[in-house]
Design a protein around this motif. Structure first.
Motif, PDB file in Angstrom:
ATOM      1  N   ALA A   8       7.473  79.692  -0.541  1.00  0.00           N
ATOM      2  CA  ALA A   8       8.226  80.547  -1.454  1.00  0.00           C
ATOM      3  C   ALA A   8       9.730  80.482  -1.229  1.00  0.00           C
TER       4      ALA A   8
ATOM      5  N   THR B   9       1.632  82.261  -3.483  1.00  0.00           N
ATOM      6  CA  THR B   9       2.005  83.219  -4.527  1.00  0.00           C
ATOM      7  C   THR B   9       2.495  84.547  -3.963  1.00  0.00           C
ATOM      8  N   THR B  10       2.048  84.905  -2.763  1.00  0.00           N
ATOM      9  CA  THR B  10       2.420  86.203  -2.195  1.00  0.00           C
ATOM     10  C   THR B  10       3.602  86.112  -1.251  1.00  0.00           C
TER      11      THR B  10
END
Length: 294
Positions: free
Chosen positions: A239, A277-278
């Protein structure tokens, strides 16, 4: 009689040593004075720690990440395009980690970093029955534990909402330590409620993000290695944009909707970094109370 005369009479006549003896003795003296002395162990420095700091250090039982990324990488070659090899290597590294079983009244602390630099923090009850806490996107939320089949969640203005529940522990002390047994567990787990590959992906991500004892974490990775259709992504990024190793597989829900599940691993230590995604998992540990950090 002076002192020098006394020394002469005591020692008697003495001649100069031979030139060869002088050279040999000089070499021995140089070697002795230039020999490397063993380094002394530096004493532990406690003076800078306050009582509160010592208490916090004692409270955090174990740091899971990034300490678990400190496992030294082995000398083996790294075929990063082989998803099964990546998962088995991650399993071997996980199995070598210290085995710590959290107490039921403790909490799994997790800090993740998002792509925009913001960080989220969670304190999840180890056995699912104690009240936890979340800091998500700048908002603080208490997470009620599930006790006696009921969850009493506090809402705004002093109101509460009661619902039926099943405890969802953040630490799983009794999971299988064998790949086949772990795969069977994933298929019959309450949270997945089915054996479609999408449900299996949810199960895997849910377990991997919590605390697993080393043998169970290794079994989880080896169970995922048995899932058909795995694809390695050696060019994946987390991320925050850092290069990582990605493992993905496509799945379809019972309603025909396509999904892609994902694992991210550190490319050097093979520690689990999240599901893509987190956010990036930057810290994880076992603590005694909410708001404590390892």
């Amino acid at each position: 009689m002076d002192e020098m005369q006394l020394l002469r009479e005591f020692a008697g006549p003495a001649g100069l040593p031979a030139r060869d003896d002088l050279a040999r003795k000089r070499a021995e003296l140089v070697a002795a004075t230039t020999a490397r002395r063993p380094a002394r162990r530096r004493p532990a420095m406690w003076g800078g720690l306050t009582a509160a700091g010592l208490a916090a250090a004692a409270a955090a039982v174990v740091v899971l990440a990034p300490a678990d990324t400190a496992v030294s990488p082995g000398p083996e070659p790294r075929p990063s395009t082989d998803p099964v090899w990546i998962l088995h290597t991650a399993a071997a590294r996980a199995r070598a980690l210290p085995d710590v079983e959290p107490r039921p009244d403790q909490f799994v602390y997790t800090r993740t970093r998002l792509a925009d630099g913001r960080e989220n923090e969670t304190w999840a009850s180890a056995d699912g029955t104690h009240d936890g806490l979340e800091f998500l996107f700048g908002h603080e939320t208490e997470v009620a534990g599930c006790r006696d089949g009921k969850r009493v969640q506090r809402e705004g203005r002093g109101r509460t909402a009661t619902s039926r529940c099943t405890p969802r522990p953040a630490a799983h002390p009794d999971l299988p330590a064998d790949a086949d047994a772990m795969l069977a567990y994933l298929h019959r787990s309450t949270y997945g409620e089915g054996d479609t590959r999408h449900d299996l992906g949810n199960e895997v991500v849910d377990l991997a993000g919590g605390y697993l004892r080393p043998a169970a974490r290794a079994a989880l990775y080896e169970a995922v290695a048995k899932v058909p259709g795995l694809v390695a992504r050696p060019d994946a990024k987390d991320a925050t944009g850092r290069p990582v190793l990605g493992i993905t597989w496509n799945s379809t829900t019972e309603h025909g909707i396509g999904n892609q599940d994902e694992f991210l691993f550190d490319p050097v230590t093979f520690a689990y970094l999240g599901n893509g995604t987190t956010g990036l998992v930057v810290s994880q540990g076992i603590v005694d109370a909410v708001r404590q950090r390892p």
